[in-house]
Every structure is written in C-alpha cells, then in structure tokens.
Write a protein that holds these residues in place. Structure first.
Motif, PDB file in Angstrom:
ATOM      1  N   TYR A  11       0.824  -1.224   0.000  1.00  0.00           N
ATOM      2  CA  TYR A  11       0.000   0.000   0.000  1.00  0.00           C
ATOM      3  C   TYR A  11       0.852   1.266   0.000  1.00  0.00           C
ATOM      4  O   TYR A  11       0.443   2.277  -0.583  1.00  0.00           O
ATOM      5  CB  TYR A  11      -1.043  -0.046   1.125  1.00  0.00           C
ATOM      6  CG  TYR A  11      -2.218  -0.878   0.660  1.00  0.00           C
ATOM      7  CD1 TYR A  11      -3.172  -0.331  -0.181  1.00  0.00           C
ATOM      8  CD2 TYR A  11      -2.306  -2.226   0.972  1.00  0.00           C
ATOM      9  CE1 TYR A  11      -4.212  -1.092  -0.690  1.00  0.00           C
ATOM     10  CE2 TYR A  11      -3.349  -2.999   0.475  1.00  0.00           C
ATOM     11  CZ  TYR A  11      -4.297  -2.429  -0.352  1.00  0.00           C
ATOM     12  OH  TYR A  11      -5.316  -3.180  -0.870  1.00  0.00           O
ATOM     13  N   TRP A  18      -4.204   4.517  -5.613  1.00  0.00           N
ATOM     14  CA  TRP A  18      -5.459   4.427  -4.852  1.00  0.00           C
ATOM     15  C   TRP A  18      -6.098   5.805  -4.663  1.00  0.00           C
ATOM     16  O   TRP A  18      -7.308   5.897  -4.446  1.00  0.00           O
ATOM     17  CB  TRP A  18      -5.215   3.795  -3.473  1.00  0.00           C
ATOM     18  CG  TRP A  18      -5.129   2.303  -3.533  1.00  0.00           C
ATOM     19  CD1 TRP A  18      -4.011   1.543  -3.732  1.00  0.00           C
ATOM     20  CD2 TRP A  18      -6.220   1.371  -3.433  1.00  0.00           C
ATOM     21  NE1 TRP A  18      -4.341   0.206  -3.761  1.00  0.00           N
ATOM     22  CE2 TRP A  18      -5.686   0.079  -3.575  1.00  0.00           C
ATOM     23  CE3 TRP A  18      -7.599   1.512  -3.237  1.00  0.00           C
ATOM     24  CZ2 TRP A  18      -6.482  -1.075  -3.522  1.00  0.00           C
ATOM     25  CZ3 TRP A  18      -8.386   0.373  -3.184  1.00  0.00           C
ATOM     26  CH2 TRP A  18      -7.824  -0.906  -3.328  1.00  0.00           C
ATOM     27  N   ARG A  20      -7.977   8.960  -5.127  1.00  0.00           N
ATOM     28  CA  ARG A  20      -9.015   9.298  -6.099  1.00  0.00           C
ATOM     29  C   ARG A  20     -10.058  10.215  -5.480  1.00  0.00           C
ATOM     30  O   ARG A  20     -10.256  10.185  -4.252  1.00  0.00           O
ATOM     31  CB  ARG A  20      -9.688   8.028  -6.659  1.00  0.00           C
ATOM     32  CG  ARG A  20     -10.362   7.181  -5.583  1.00  0.00           C
ATOM     33  CD  ARG A  20     -10.062   5.720  -5.831  1.00  0.00           C
ATOM     34  NE  ARG A  20     -10.943   4.846  -5.059  1.00  0.00           N
ATOM     35  CZ  ARG A  20     -10.624   4.407  -3.841  1.00  0.00           C
ATOM     36  NH1 ARG A  20      -9.495   4.776  -3.251  1.00  0.00           N
ATOM     37  NH2 ARG A  20     -11.455   3.602  -3.203  1.00  0.00           N
ATOM     38  N   ARG A  32     -18.523   0.316  -2.918  1.00  0.00           N
ATOM     39  CA  ARG A  32     -18.563   1.492  -2.026  1.00  0.00           C
ATOM     40  C   ARG A  32     -19.891   2.268  -2.070  1.00  0.00           C
ATOM     41  O   ARG A  32     -20.351   2.693  -1.011  1.00  0.00           O
ATOM     42  CB  ARG A  32     -17.338   2.380  -2.269  1.00  0.00           C
ATOM     43  CG  ARG A  32     -16.062   1.660  -1.841  1.00  0.00           C
ATOM     44  CD  ARG A  32     -14.778   2.433  -2.033  1.00  0.00           C
ATOM     45  NE  ARG A  32     -13.653   1.587  -1.648  1.00  0.00           N
ATOM     46  CZ  ARG A  32     -13.031   0.742  -2.484  1.00  0.00           C
ATOM     47  NH1 ARG A  32     -13.388   0.673  -3.747  1.00  0.00           N
ATOM     48  NH2 ARG A  32     -12.049  -0.030  -2.042  1.00  0.00           N
ATOM     49  N   GLY A  51      -9.028   0.651   8.420  1.00  0.00           N
ATOM     50  CA  GLY A  51      -8.438   0.305   7.120  1.00  0.00           C
ATOM     51  C   GLY A  51      -8.929   1.330   6.108  1.00  0.00           C
ATOM     52  O   GLY A  51      -9.356   0.985   5.003  1.00  0.00           O
ATOM     53  N   GLY A  53      -7.517   3.512   4.266  1.00  0.00           N
ATOM     54  CA  GLY A  53      -6.773   3.806   3.046  1.00  0.00           C
ATOM     55  C   GLY A  53      -6.498   5.290   2.915  1.00  0.00           C
ATOM     56  O   GLY A  53      -6.214   5.982   3.901  1.00  0.00           O
ATOM     57  N   ASP A  73      -5.182   3.252   9.509  1.00  0.00           N
ATOM     58  CA  ASP A  73      -4.678   2.388   8.442  1.00  0.00           C
ATOM     59  C   ASP A  73      -3.195   2.112   8.710  1.00  0.00           C
ATOM     60  O   ASP A  73      -2.478   2.974   9.225  1.00  0.00           O
ATOM     61  CB  ASP A  73      -4.835   3.068   7.077  1.00  0.00           C
ATOM     62  CG  ASP A  73      -4.710   2.089   5.924  1.00  0.00           C
ATOM     63  OD1 ASP A  73      -5.752   1.727   5.329  1.00  0.00           O
ATOM     64  OD2 ASP A  73      -3.572   1.664   5.614  1.00  0.00           O
ATOM     65  N   SER A  74      -2.750   0.911   8.348  1.00  0.00           N
ATOM     66  CA  SER A  74      -1.365   0.539   8.639  1.00  0.00           C
ATOM     67  C   SER A  74      -0.363   1.112   7.637  1.00  0.00           C
ATOM     68  O   SER A  74       0.838   1.061   7.865  1.00  0.00           O
ATOM     69  CB  SER A  74      -1.232  -0.995   8.690  1.00  0.00           C
ATOM     70  OG  SER A  74      -1.737  -1.546   7.504  1.00  0.00           O
ATOM     71  N   SER A  99      -1.656   2.982  12.018  1.00  0.00           N
ATOM     72  CA  SER A  99      -1.491   1.900  13.002  1.00  0.00           C
ATOM     73  C   SER A  99      -2.053   0.604  12.452  1.00  0.00           C
ATOM     74  O   SER A  99      -2.902   0.611  11.555  1.00  0.00           O
ATOM     75  CB  SER A  99      -2.226   2.236  14.303  1.00  0.00           C
ATOM     76  OG  SER A  99      -2.054   1.174  15.208  1.00  0.00           O
ATOM     77  N   ASP A 100      -1.588  -0.484  13.017  1.00  0.00           N
ATOM     78  CA  ASP A 100      -2.181  -1.786  12.738  1.00  0.00           C
ATOM     79  C   ASP A 100      -3.524  -1.819  13.468  1.00  0.00           C
ATOM     80  O   ASP A 100      -3.573  -1.599  14.686  1.00  0.00           O
ATOM     81  CB  ASP A 100      -1.246  -2.879  13.268  1.00  0.00           C
ATOM     82  CG  ASP A 100      -1.732  -4.263  12.894  1.00  0.00           C
ATOM     83  OD1 ASP A 100      -2.961  -4.461  12.729  1.00  0.00           O
ATOM     84  OD2 ASP A 100      -0.888  -5.161  12.775  1.00  0.00           O
ATOM     85  N   ALA A 101      -4.585  -2.094  12.736  1.00  0.00           N
ATOM     86  CA  ALA A 101      -5.932  -2.081  13.330  1.00  0.00           C
ATOM     87  C   ALA A 101      -6.102  -3.164  14.397  1.00  0.00           C
ATOM     88  O   ALA A 101      -6.957  -3.048  15.268  1.00  0.00           O
ATOM     89  CB  ALA A 101      -6.964  -2.275  12.232  1.00  0.00           C
ATOM     90  N   ILE A 118     -13.897  -1.397   5.127  1.00  0.00           N
ATOM     91  CA  ILE A 118     -14.132  -1.682   3.707  1.00  0.00           C
ATOM     92  C   ILE A 118     -12.900  -2.375   3.120  1.00  0.00           C
ATOM     93  O   ILE A 118     -11.866  -1.746   2.912  1.00  0.00           O
ATOM     94  CB  ILE A 118     -14.445  -0.372   2.927  1.00  0.00           C
ATOM     95  CG1 ILE A 118     -15.529   0.438   3.660  1.00  0.00           C
ATOM     96  CG2 ILE A 118     -14.856  -0.651   1.489  1.00  0.00           C
ATOM     97  CD1 ILE A 118     -16.797  -0.334   3.954  1.00  0.00           C
ATOM     98  N   PHE A 119     -13.043  -3.664   2.876  1.00  0.00           N
ATOM     99  CA  PHE A 119     -11.948  -4.504   2.344  1.00  0.00           C
ATOM    100  C   PHE A 119     -10.713  -4.454   3.241  1.00  0.00           C
ATOM    101  O   PHE A 119      -9.588  -4.356   2.748  1.00  0.00           O
ATOM    102  CB  PHE A 119     -11.628  -4.121   0.883  1.00  0.00           C
ATOM    103  CG  PHE A 119     -12.819  -4.278  -0.015  1.00  0.00           C
ATOM    104  CD1 PHE A 119     -13.375  -5.533  -0.211  1.00  0.00           C
ATOM    105  CD2 PHE A 119     -13.416  -3.182  -0.630  1.00  0.00           C
ATOM    106  CE1 PHE A 119     -14.500  -5.690  -1.012  1.00  0.00           C
ATOM    107  CE2 PHE A 119     -14.543  -3.327  -1.430  1.00  0.00           C
ATOM    108  CZ  PHE A 119     -15.078  -4.583  -1.623  1.00  0.00           C
ATOM    109  N   LEU A 120     -10.923  -4.551   4.534  1.00  0.00           N
ATOM    110  CA  LEU A 120      -9.823  -4.694   5.499  1.00  0.00           C
ATOM    111  C   LEU A 120      -9.605  -6.162   5.860  1.00  0.00           C
ATOM    112  O   LEU A 120      -8.461  -6.640   5.899  1.00  0.00           O
ATOM    113  CB  LEU A 120     -10.130  -3.906   6.786  1.00  0.00           C
ATOM    114  CG  LEU A 120      -9.224  -4.262   7.974  1.00  0.00           C
ATOM    115  CD1 LEU A 120      -7.809  -3.721   7.750  1.00  0.00           C
ATOM    116  CD2 LEU A 120      -9.801  -3.769   9.291  1.00  0.00           C
ATOM    117  N   LEU A 124      -6.384  -9.804   6.944  1.00  0.00           N
ATOM    118  CA  LEU A 124      -6.185 -10.325   8.301  1.00  0.00           C
ATOM    119  C   LEU A 124      -6.528 -11.804   8.369  1.00  0.00           C
ATOM    120  O   LEU A 124      -7.364 -12.294   7.603  1.00  0.00           O
ATOM    121  CB  LEU A 124      -7.097  -9.579   9.292  1.00  0.00           C
ATOM    122  CG  LEU A 124      -7.026  -8.040   9.298  1.00  0.00           C
ATOM    123  CD1 LEU A 124      -7.897  -7.485  10.430  1.00  0.00           C
ATOM    124  CD2 LEU A 124      -5.601  -7.543   9.457  1.00  0.00           C
TER     125      LEU A 124
END
Ligand SMILES: C[S@@+](CC[C@H](N)C(=O)[O-])C[C@H]1O[C@@H](n2cnc3c(N)ncnc32)[C@H](O)[C@@H]1O
Length: 256
Positions: A11, A18, A20, A32, A51, A53, A73-74, A99-101, A118-120, A124
């Motif tokens: 990422y 990404w 946009r 979305r 997450g 983004g 978000d990480s 951060s790591d969620a 959303i798409f996290l 994991l």
C-alpha cells in the motif's frame, strides 16, 4: 501474518494509484456506493473507518453530513495522502492515524455511531479479524451499526485469473485455503491495475467471528455484483464479471 512483501509496503508503493476523488476502481462502482446506501443518514454522526486507506470513503461520509470520521490504516503513505487531501479540502472533522488495526487502542472517542471496515478483513487472519470485531463491538454506541465488505469467498474458485478482478488460489481448495494469502489484482477503468490480497476465509468464519466478538443479532448480508447499470455504462470493463458474486457486505447492529 508473514508475507514476502508486507501489506504495508504494497500500500505504501501503490498509494498514488489508490488516491481518487471520484469512482475509478471496479469496487468504487460495485461496493462502495452500496456501503454509503447501507449507512443511511450519517448527519451529525461520529464514524470510525478501519483500514481507511487514502480516505476516499471517509470523505464521502463527511460530505454526507457526518460530525466526524476517524480513520486508521497501517500504511503510512495511504494515511499521508488522506491527511493531505483533508487539509487541501479543509476537512477538519477527518482525523487519520497510522497503526495496525489489530493492536490499535488510542481511539479519540469511547463510542462511535457507525463503524466501517471496507476490504480490510481480507488482509487479516481469522484470529486477527475476530480481534478487530471484538474491538468494534466495544466501541459501538448501543444503537450502533457495523458494516464491512470483503471479497466474496467463492469468487477465487469461480473465475480464472483475468481482468478486471481476480485472486490466485494456487493449489488450495475452498476449505484448505483458510488463512492462506491469495494474491490478486483489481483494475481501474483507465486500465491501471493495483495488487490486492485475500487472506481466505469461508462464509462460516465471518459469522463465527461476529458471534465470538459478542454480536448477538444476525447480520444482514448482500452479495454484490455488477449490475445492468454498470453493463450499460461500460460493457467492455464490467462485462467479464457478469453473473459472478464479487463482494460480500455485512451489516450488523451492536445490540441484540
Ligand atoms: C483495499 S484497501 C481499502 C481502503 C479503503 N477502505 C477504501 O475502501 O478505499 C485496504 C486497506 O487496508 C489497509 N490495511 C491492511 N491491513 C491492515 C491492518 N492490519 N491494519 C490497518 N490497516 C490495514 C491497507 O493499508 C489498505 O489501505
């Protein structure tokens, strides 16, 4: 989760692709808008976007009248983009943190009206997802709602590896592949592709994880796909996905 290339580096490297301000990725059309629809009125609400983004969804939520959005978000590059766009647009009610969620615990509020991921969860393991869902349960207000989307768990096994969206399941089958990372790609309508991954789970794992996290009510589920509207807009782009289940959307209430 140990990968040859970490999700953070993927990422960090891809943050520009990404970034946009309008629909461009396949899932900007197929997922979305449905999340926004399911959130309903967000006027005056405080939302948590796990997450998040580069902040695309959080910006739409603020546009729809939310009082605040906190995004975590990480990827430092994704968050850096989210912060600079928010600053450019004067969106002072958007706060973002790297951060790591799974381990994060410094939330700016004790309760949120709605939480989205959303798409996290496709990044994991089952155990990590269950931990995040447990955190979400404790952070939701009594009438709070949790909405998350993930790739449809059957999709990798139904389609060959071709545009505009696929995951490689290698030598695994639907049951053997649990917690195995399937690398994939998703297309933008301008032909640019971005790498995505799916740490595979079966349908059952999502229900079990919600239950372990303390959610008592049945979630509502939507199996998202391309629609006639998409096919009319751009038959060449959306056509290859006609009839395939692309994503799952779960919506669950905090209190049963
Ligand atoms: C497919 S992108 C979706 C971003 C955003 N939710 C959206 O809809 O545009 C997945 C995001 O999850 C983030 N992510 C992956 N694993 C994470 C983790 N353990 N903690 C926090 N964020 C994570 C990635 O950095 C990436 O920004």
């Amino acid at each position: 989760m140990n990968h040859i290339i970490s999700t953070e580096s993927i990422y960090n490297d891809q943050a520009e692709n990404w970034l946009r301000s309008e629909k461009i990725l396949l899932s900007d059309y197929t997922a979305r808008p449905i999340v926004l629809q399911e959130l309903g009125s967000v006027t005056g609400q405080h939302l948590l976007d796990i997450g998040c983004g580069e902040g695309y969804v959080s910006r739409m939520i603020l546009d729809a009248g939310a009082a605040s959005v906190f995004g975590v978000d990480s990827s430092s590059e994704m968050i850096s983009q989210a912060k600079s766009v928010a600053a450019e647009l004067g969106l002072h009610k958007a706060i973002y943190e790297v951060s790591d969620a799974v381990t994060f615990n410094r939330y700016p509020r004790t309760q949120f009206d709605q939480v989205i991921a959303i798409f996290l969860f496709n990044y994991l393991t089952v155990k990590e997802m269950t931990q995040v869902m447990t955190n979400v349960k404790s952070l939701l207000s009594p009438n709070g709602i949790f909405i998350f989307t993930v790739p449809h768990p059957c999709l990798p096994f139904m389609r060959n590896q071709s545009p505009p969206f696929y995951f490689k399941f290698g030598d695994k089958n639907y049951f053997e592949g649990v917690d195995v990372t399937f690398e994939g790609r998703i297309w933008r309508r301008d032909g640019i592709t971005v790498p995505v991954r799916c740490v595979h789970k079966t349908f059952t794992h999502y229900f079990e994880a919600l239950q372990s996290a303390g959610f008592k009510k049945m979630p509502s589920i939507r199996e998202l796909a391309v629609t006639e509207e998409h096919l009319t807009l751009d038959p060449e782009f959306f056509g290859p996905l006609k009839g395939y289940p692309l994503h799952l959307l779960f919506k669950v209430q905090a209190n049963g």
